[in-house]
Design a protein around this motif. Sequence first.
Motif, PDB file in Angstrom:
ATOM      1  N   ASP A  70       5.427   0.530  10.605  1.00 21.21           N
ATOM      2  CA  ASP A  70       4.743  -0.140   9.491  1.00 21.21           C
ATOM      3  C   ASP A  70       5.557  -1.328   8.965  1.00 21.21           C
ATOM      4  OD1 ASP A  70       2.255   1.200   9.093  1.00 21.21           O
ATOM      5  OD2 ASP A  70       3.354   2.961   8.413  1.00 21.21           O
ATOM      6  N   ALA A  71       5.656  -2.375   9.781  1.00 20.61           N
ATOM      7  CA  ALA A  71       6.475  -3.524   9.408  1.00 20.61           C
ATOM      8  C   ALA A  71       5.658  -4.663   8.786  1.00 20.61           C
ATOM      9  CB  ALA A  71       7.205  -4.055  10.642  1.00 20.61           C
ATOM     10  N   PHE A  72       4.319  -4.547   8.832  1.00 20.72           N
ATOM     11  CA  PHE A  72       3.507  -5.713   8.483  1.00 20.72           C
ATOM     12  C   PHE A  72       2.610  -5.513   7.259  1.00 20.72           C
ATOM     13  CE2 PHE A  72       4.606  -6.268  12.962  1.00 20.72           C
ATOM     14  CZ  PHE A  72       5.108  -7.561  12.939  1.00 20.72           C
ATOM     15  N   GLY A  73       3.014  -4.592   6.373  1.00 28.72           N
ATOM     16  CA  GLY A  73       2.224  -4.352   5.161  1.00 28.72           C
ATOM     17  C   GLY A  73       2.071  -5.601   4.302  1.00 28.72           C
ATOM     18  N   TYR A  74       3.155  -6.385   4.180  1.00 25.00           N
ATOM     19  CA  TYR A  74       3.092  -7.600   3.351  1.00 25.00           C
ATOM     20  C   TYR A  74       2.204  -8.652   3.991  1.00 25.00           C
ATOM     21  CZ  TYR A  74       6.976  -5.827   0.539  1.00 25.00           C
ATOM     22  OH  TYR A  74       7.775  -5.068  -0.278  1.00 25.00           O
ATOM     23  N   LEU A  75       2.302  -8.763   5.326  1.00 27.39           N
ATOM     24  CA  LEU A  75       1.466  -9.729   6.023  1.00 27.39           C
ATOM     25  C   LEU A  75      -0.004  -9.328   5.869  1.00 27.39           C
ATOM     26  CD1 LEU A  75       2.399 -11.384   9.348  1.00 27.39           C
ATOM     27  CD2 LEU A  75       0.051 -10.789   8.953  1.00 27.39           C
ATOM     28  N   GLY A  76      -0.263  -8.016   6.010  1.00 28.56           N
ATOM     29  CA  GLY A  76      -1.630  -7.521   5.870  1.00 28.56           C
ATOM     30  C   GLY A  76      -2.198  -7.794   4.486  1.00 28.56           C
ATOM     31  N   GLN A  77      -1.366  -7.527   3.473  1.00 29.52           N
ATOM     32  CA  GLN A  77      -1.778  -7.731   2.089  1.00 29.52           C
ATOM     33  C   GLN A  77      -2.065  -9.219   1.813  1.00 29.52           C
ATOM     34  OE1 GLN A  77       1.317  -6.677  -0.690  1.00 29.52           O
ATOM     35  NE2 GLN A  77       0.058  -5.058  -1.597  1.00 29.52           N
ATOM     36  N   ALA A  78      -1.189 -10.079   2.318  1.00 26.41           N
ATOM     37  CA  ALA A  78      -1.312 -11.506   2.009  1.00 26.41           C
ATOM     38  C   ALA A  78      -2.484 -12.152   2.731  1.00 26.41           C
ATOM     39  CB  ALA A  78      -0.012 -12.227   2.385  1.00 26.41           C
ATOM     40  N   TYR A  79      -2.776 -11.693   3.965  1.00 27.52           N
ATOM     41  CA  TYR A  79      -3.738 -12.425   4.783  1.00 27.52           C
ATOM     42  C   TYR A  79      -4.936 -11.582   5.221  1.00 27.52           C
ATOM     43  CZ  TYR A  79       0.532 -15.175   4.739  1.00 27.52           C
ATOM     44  OH  TYR A  79       1.655 -15.831   4.318  1.00 27.52           O
ATOM     45  N   GLY A  80      -5.089 -10.381   4.597  1.00 29.41           N
ATOM     46  CA  GLY A  80      -6.308  -9.602   4.829  1.00 29.41           C
ATOM     47  C   GLY A  80      -6.419  -8.944   6.190  1.00 29.41           C
ATOM     48  N   ILE A  81      -5.326  -8.339   6.654  1.00 29.35           N
ATOM     49  CA  ILE A  81      -5.377  -7.589   7.920  1.00 29.35           C
ATOM     50  C   ILE A  81      -4.881  -6.169   7.640  1.00 29.35           C
ATOM     51  CG2 ILE A  81      -4.491  -7.410  10.285  1.00 29.35           C
ATOM     52  CD1 ILE A  81      -4.154 -10.421  10.268  1.00 29.35           C
ATOM     53  N   ASP A  82      -5.514  -5.187   8.275  1.00 29.60           N
ATOM     54  CA  ASP A  82      -5.158  -3.795   8.056  1.00 29.60           C
ATOM     55  C   ASP A  82      -4.330  -3.308   9.241  1.00 29.60           C
ATOM     56  OD1 ASP A  82      -5.090  -1.346   6.960  1.00 29.60           O
ATOM     57  OD2 ASP A  82      -7.242  -0.917   7.147  1.00 29.60           O
ATOM     58  N   PHE A  83      -3.040  -3.052   9.003  1.00 29.29           N
ATOM     59  CA  PHE A  83      -2.145  -2.618  10.084  1.00 29.29           C
ATOM     60  C   PHE A  83      -1.982  -1.103  10.058  1.00 29.29           C
ATOM     61  CE2 PHE A  83      -0.920  -7.020   9.606  1.00 29.29           C
ATOM     62  CZ  PHE A  83      -0.541  -7.421  10.874  1.00 29.29           C
ATOM     63  N   MET A  84      -2.071  -0.471  11.233  1.00 32.88           N
ATOM     64  CA  MET A  84      -1.762   0.955  11.342  1.00 32.88           C
ATOM     65  C   MET A  84      -0.633   1.102  12.353  1.00 32.88           C
ATOM     66  SD  MET A  84      -5.508   2.690  11.500  1.00 32.88           S
ATOM     67  CE  MET A  84      -6.072   1.799  12.930  1.00 32.88           C
TER      68      MET A  84
END
Length: 296
Positions: free
Chosen positions: A193-207
């Motif tokens: 789970d390294a991309f929570g901030y990227l997901g939050q900022a740019y609207g992508i859901d990472f699992m």
Amino acid sequence: MRALTMIFSMCVAMGLSLGVAAQTPKIPVVASFSILGDMTRAIGGEHVHVSALVGPDEDAHTYEPTPDDAKALLNAKIIIKNGLGFEPWLDRLVSSTETPGAIVTASKGVAAHTMEEDGETIPDPHAWHNLTNAKLYVNNITQALIKADPADEAYYNRNLAAYLKKLDRLQAEAITELGNLPAGNRRIVTSHDAFGYLGQAYGIDFMAPQGLSTEREPSAAEVASLIRQIRADKVRAVFMENIKDSRLLQQIADESGAQIGGTLYSDALASEGPASTFLGLFEYNLTTLHNALSTP
Ligand SMILES: [Zn+2]
């Protein structure tokens, strides 16, 4: 004769001034990992000597410091860490060496994204993947350099201004490229789970099969449950990470039917090529996501 003497004394003066310039000591800075090392070099330029303890393509979560790292800490004037629980080994090393260096937390001021893990709320350390946070990082680094070397304040501020401009350009590019992704392509899988901030900022859901840290390997049941979820949610792609072995991700892709979207740079720079700087890393990830997810 007088002319010769003049030339001679000019040469002595030039030699002296060159000698003095060469001897101006660079500020010894230790950064915990490659991304902070690169940001510090970009701001500190010729006035700093930066070494990063965890190098390119290496995993900072599970890093084990060496005796040379302890020596580097003792000689450092500034020690830059990410914070938010990213480098617990560095905190231990700092207290055992009793280094006189100033400890700087690059993520200071970040609004921490958190995740639930094993019933606990844990801060997510990977804040550099949101460029708004990256701006805070370079600001904090600049302030630390100015404090250690006030005579070169203008130089550091100039480098900061140039770097912030590049971050702004990249931010505009990220908003356009990731903003245009089709709604159905916004759920993806990475190793941890390294991309929570990227997901939050740019609207992508990472699992991810692994949590915020890479320390604990996922169980077979956890992997099976993720594969079921990928099938149920019709997740478009899974992405490898440069710091992780790709076998588990390959297995997840094979069993779930999701395609491999490429490699993302998560917790470390590349040792060479376009992702060997932080700006290059971010742009590389952006292009990789865009290429894998932009077609409906
Ligand atoms: Zn990580």
